[in-house]
Design an enzyme around this catalytic site. Structure first.
Site, PDB file in Angstrom:
ATOM      1  N   SER A 138       0.830  -1.209   0.000  1.00 54.92           N
ATOM      2  CA  SER A 138       0.000   0.000   0.000  1.00 54.92           C
ATOM      3  C   SER A 138       0.861   1.254   0.000  1.00 54.92           C
ATOM      4  O   SER A 138       0.478   2.279  -0.554  1.00 54.92           O
ATOM      5  CB  SER A 138      -0.927   0.001   1.217  1.00 54.92           C
ATOM      6  OG  SER A 138      -1.751  -1.139   1.182  1.00 54.92           O
ATOM      7  N   GLU A 249      -5.840   2.694 -14.242  1.00 56.81           N
ATOM      8  CA  GLU A 249      -5.791   1.318 -13.733  1.00 56.81           C
ATOM      9  C   GLU A 249      -7.048   0.997 -12.943  1.00 56.81           C
ATOM     10  O   GLU A 249      -7.603  -0.092 -13.048  1.00 56.81           O
ATOM     11  CB  GLU A 249      -4.603   1.164 -12.790  1.00 56.81           C
ATOM     12  CG  GLU A 249      -3.319   0.857 -13.487  1.00 56.81           C
ATOM     13  CD  GLU A 249      -2.190   0.789 -12.473  1.00 56.81           C
ATOM     14  OE1 GLU A 249      -1.224   1.514 -12.680  1.00 56.81           O
ATOM     15  OE2 GLU A 249      -2.292   0.047 -11.479  1.00 56.81           O
ATOM     16  N   GLN A 286     -39.322 -15.319  -4.330  1.00 58.80           N
ATOM     17  CA  GLN A 286     -38.959 -13.897  -4.253  1.00 58.80           C
ATOM     18  C   GLN A 286     -37.594 -13.671  -3.588  1.00 58.80           C
ATOM     19  O   GLN A 286     -36.909 -12.699  -3.898  1.00 58.80           O
ATOM     20  CB  GLN A 286     -40.056 -13.114  -3.540  1.00 58.80           C
ATOM     21  CG  GLN A 286     -41.291 -13.003  -4.430  1.00 58.80           C
ATOM     22  CD  GLN A 286     -42.359 -12.113  -3.851  1.00 58.80           C
ATOM     23  OE1 GLN A 286     -42.385 -11.850  -2.653  1.00 58.80           O
ATOM     24  NE2 GLN A 286     -43.258 -11.640  -4.696  1.00 58.80           N
ATOM     25  N   LEU A 345     -26.725 -21.658  -5.945  1.00 53.78           N
ATOM     26  CA  LEU A 345     -26.410 -23.017  -6.395  1.00 53.78           C
ATOM     27  C   LEU A 345     -26.421 -24.025  -5.254  1.00 53.78           C
ATOM     28  O   LEU A 345     -26.277 -25.231  -5.482  1.00 53.78           O
ATOM     29  CB  LEU A 345     -25.053 -23.058  -7.125  1.00 53.78           C
ATOM     30  CG  LEU A 345     -25.133 -22.898  -8.656  1.00 53.78           C
ATOM     31  CD1 LEU A 345     -25.513 -21.481  -9.042  1.00 53.78           C
ATOM     32  CD2 LEU A 345     -23.811 -23.268  -9.311  1.00 53.78           C
TER      33      LEU A 345
END
Ligand SMILES: Cc1cc2nc3c(=O)[nH]c(=O)nc-3n(C[C@H](O)[C@H](O)[C@H](O)COP(=O)(O)OP(=O)(O)OC[C@H]3O[C@@H](n4cnc5c(N)ncnc54)[C@H](O)[C@@H]3O)c2cc1C
Length: 393
Positions: A138, A249, A286, A345
């Site tokens: 960072s 970027e 829903q 899933l």
């Protein structure tokens, strides 16, 4: 599945046609080999060559180096459509094209462009950009990697980590301190170091959670000697080149996140329409529709913003705050969408035979790579105070 989005009106007719060509390429040449690429830990060279031949890699690059001379938007379209199918391949291309090629186009000498840009665009080579060091990515202006002048040459010492493409790269674009004080932009230089230069070594590829088809490793520099013509641009100005490219970027990161979120939505719609539970398709519940609506909203907002910001950059406008907003927002949306597609899933979401598990692993990368979410928040807050006339420098 083709893209249905209000954002498409921002594209020109030519760009829309190009988007369809790229979608078709990804579906026929990339989708069938994603699992294989993940196992190999890298994309096959023949695939990159084919993408080069079809004009997908160099779409935005100048024609004299083999590019297509297209808009910046064409590169963003490739990023979105690649990430929609495989975020790992997108990461390799992000470094090759959005970072290395773009720096070469902007600052490279004629010789450097011929030597490095042409093979990148042709899909003959992959390259790396080396900024992050093990003591903290960072804080990018504090590299411990240094280069000192000895006669006509530069001698580089230090190391870099988390370097995309390092195991396969033929050239490393290396940022090192050549003068000046720690945390200052002045005094950094960017060197182009060929892989076979004595003293340069690459570590073993990392075994990682995300982007498994894109190889990543450490790079070590032990008295690596390069000549003065291997400097990109001017000595001591390299960190400025890195900083000036960051907004773009982040916008390209927005393109990648949009692709991942769209992939989650595609899969969620398909699966929930076919899977029956309690005698009816999941899509009729829903609580499923809530997930679909949130994904669809996220993908639409991310895409509108990234198309809009690409256009703003093409016009030469300053987009620092908005680019950080896009990177932060679109990565959060992608992470949430990937969590929800796994949920839709059910148990199959956790099985590697479905793409949901991979999307879940890959989305997380974008809250960390190319500047973490915390860093984006710092930028947004700083720019917001500045815009209110309450900047603190
Ligand atoms: C797969 C992958 C590929 C990569 N490819 C490349 C590459 O090709 N080239 C390259 O140079 N780098 C690359 N990176 C490095 C990437 O850019 C860094 O991981 C990223 O910038 C974060 O740096 P770090 O990992 O050292 O985390 P650190 O800087 O150590 O941060 C750790 C945590 O502290 C937080 N933090 C840091 N500073 C602050 C602060 N001031 N306030 C609040 N919180 C803070 C961060 O947000 C983070 O949550 C890659 C990383 C990955 C994972």
């Amino acid at each position: 599945m083709s893209t249905s989005s209000v954002a498409l009106s921002i594209l020109t007719e030519e760009e829309r046609e190009f988007q369809q060509v790229v979608q078709q390429f990804m579906n026929s040449h990339v989708r069938p080999i994603v699992a294989e690429m993940e196992r190999a830990g890298q994309p096959p060279q023949e695939l990159l060559r084919l993408m080069g031949e079809q004009g997908i890699l160099g779409c935005f690059a100048p024609e004299e180096y083999g590019g297509g001379g297209g808009s910046l938007m064409t590169r963003a379209i490739v990023a979105e459509e690649t990430a929609r199918v495989d975020a790992g391949l997108d990461a390799t291309l992000f470094v090759n094209l959005s970072l290395v090629a773009r720096h070469l186009i902007k600052r490279g000498t004629e010789e450097q462009k011929k030597k490095y840009l042409a093979p990148l665009i042709a899909g003959e080579a992959s390259m790396s950009i080396c900024l992050t060091e093990s003591h903290g990515g960072s804080n990018a202006l504090s590299p411990r990697t240094t280069a000192r002048r000895v006669g006509d040459e530069w001698v580089i010492d230090g190391s870099k980590t988390f370097i995309t493409n390092a195991p396969i790269a033929t050239m490393f674009m290396v940022f090192a301190r050549t003068s000046g004080e720690d945390r200052r932009a002045r005094g950094g230089t960017c060197f182009l170091v060929d892989r076979d230069t004595p003293g340069l070594t690459v570590g073993k590829p990392f075994d990682k959670l995300s982007l498994r088809s894109s190889p990543t490793a450490e790079v070590f520099f032990d008295s690596v000697r390069v000549s003065a013509d291997q400097v990109l641009g001017e000595v001591d100005n390299g960190f400025y080149y890195m900083l000036e490219g960051l907004d773009l970027e982040r916008v390209f990161e927005g393109a990648s996140n949009t692709g991942i979120t769209q992939a989650c939505l595609d899969l969620a719609v398909e699966y929930s329409s076919e899977r029956e539970v309690f005698g009816q398709p999941l899509s009729t519940f829903q609580l499923t529709q809530d997930k679909i609506a949130r994904m669809a909203t996220g993908v639409e907002m991310s895409r509108v913003m990234f198309y809009h910001l690409i256009r703003a950059i093409e016009r030469g406008e300053e987009v620092t705050r908005a680019a950080a907003v896009l990177k932060l927002y679109s990565s959060e949306v992608a992470v949430e969408a990937s969590r929800e597609v796994v949920q839709i899933l059910g148990g199959y979401g956790l099985m590697e035979e479905y793409p949901a598990a991979r999307l879940y692993r890959d989305a997380k990368h974008h809250e960390i790579g190319a500047g973490t979410s915390e860093i984006q928040k710092l930028i947004i807050a700083r720019e917001t105070y500045k815009a209110a006339g309450r900047g603190r420098g």
